[in-house]
Write an enzyme that holds these catalytic residues in place. Structure first.
Site: not given
Ligand code: NAD
Length: 316
Positions: A12, A15-16, A38, A40, A56, A146, A150
């Site tokens: 992943g 992602g952010q 990822d 993507r 994946d 969600y 978690k």
């Molecule tokens: P995001 O959605 O920005 O990134 C997640 C990434 O995972 C994406 O790039 C997506 O393409 C990839 N992904 C999805 N399904 C996939 C799969 N089957 N195989 C491979 N890759 C896959 O999420 P984020 O904000 O970067 O969050 C990362 C983690 O942190 C998550 O577990 C989220 O629950 C947790 N989290 C985030 C926040 C926040 O504010 N951003 C807050 C609390 C917890």
């Protein structure tokens, strides 16, 4: 700086959090020792900075082969369906959030992976949890899918640690605010959108009401917390489910007022949607005493410092 011999897989990574965490890990461990993966396409900010594989995480066999082929010693699992998106398709969110974690934990157990990182969230708390300075151990009855996923994930992490000795570590992130990569469909995304709209449109319509306080954190703090937790001596980790983690707490009205100090003509209006109900079930602030005591957690960014830094970087 001497480079460590670990081989890290980030799942992943586009992602952010993933983009920034991957870049930070590459600095510490050496570019070629951190494999980004990822579903993507590779994120622009990752291009040229180190190895990238398309993966994946739901495909356990493919993940297993990758781990063996690259002699992976640490896995960071960041792939997930976030809170707001999860409510639109609960069964899919449950399936992805649980199966991805089970695949990683089980491969970690099979292959004797040194360390696993998996983030939880303040979303584990529900309407019956105390709202202010929510403690580590309290009523935990999440009402979003969600949050349910978690909380179940936290139990699985503790189970794999206690039963099989897997060194899995976790943080309950608050809402994370960043400018490098886009947010992925969470309830706290407003606190990122507001900066973009303030700079581009000088106005913003917020999907939460003006007095909705939520725990938040600036991305540099979140990245540092993650790395500090993972670098901490095993003996210091007393929580094997997931640590409460705090930094700041503010409402849409307060962040708007802070932005106005830099952009006086900025205005905000409020049109709460389905995400208001999600936010209403969450804590307003977090007690992270255990993270501070166990491995020395201390946040650096408050609302004021973060706002200045966000605006400076987004204006570039
Ligand atoms: P995001 O959605 O920005 O990134 C997640 C990434 O995972 C994406 O790039 C997506 O393409 C990839 N992904 C999805 N399904 C996939 C799969 N089957 N195989 C491979 N890759 C896959 O999420 P984020 O904000 O970067 O969050 C990362 C983690 O942190 C998550 O577990 C989220 O629950 C947790 N989290 C985030 C926040 C926040 O504010 N951003 C807050 C609390 C917890």
């Amino acid at each position: 700086m001497s480079m460590k011999k670990d081989k890290i897989l980030v799942i992943g990574a586009c992602g952010q959090i993933g983009v920034e965490l991957t870049l930070a890990l590459r600095k510490m461990y050496g570019d070629t020792n951190v494999i980004a993966s990822d579903l993507r396409e590779e994120h622009d900010l990752l291009k040229g900075s180190g190895p990238y594989v398309s993966l994946d995480v739901m495909n356990k066999e493919m993940l297993h082969v990758l781990v063996i082929r690259h002699n992976i010693t640490q896995i960071y699992l960041l792939a997930a369906i976030l809170s707001a998106t999860g409510e639109k398709n609960p069964l899919l969110a449950w399936h992805i959030n649980m199966q991805s974690l089970l695949n990683v934990l089980d491969i970690a157990k099979e292959e004797g992976i040194d360390k696993v990182y998996w983030p939880s969230s303040i979303a584990v708390f529900g309407p019956d949890s105390p709202k202010e300075t929510t403690p580590q151990h309290t009523i935990i009855e999440p009402t979003t899918i969600y949050g349910i996923s978690k909380f179940a994930g936290e139990r699985w992490c503790e189970y794999y640690n206690h039963r099989y000795g897997v060194d899995v570590r976790s943080l309950r992130y608050p809402g994370l605010i960043s400018y490098k990569s886009a947010p992925g469909g969470g309830t706290t995304d407003y606190a990122i959108e507001i900066f973009h709209e303030a700079l581009e449109e000088k106005k913003y319509t917020c999907f939460l009401s003006e007095g909705t306080y939520l725990p938040m954190m600036y991305m540099p703090d979140a990245i540092r917390a993650t790395i500090e937790l993972m670098e901490a001596d095993k003996s210091k980790i007393s929580v094997r489910s997931s640590y409460n983690l705090g930094a700041m707490s503010f409402s849409p009205k307060e962040i708007a007022a802070e932005i106005k100090k830099h952009i006086p003509e900025f205005t905000i209006s409020y049109e709460p949607d389905y995400r208001q109900q999600i936010a209403d079930g969450w804590p307003q602030s977090i007690d992270d005493e255990l993270a501070r005591a166990d491995w020395g957690w201390k946040p650096e960014y408050c609302l004021e410092k973060m706002t200045t830094d966000m605006l400076k970087n987004l204006a570039k």
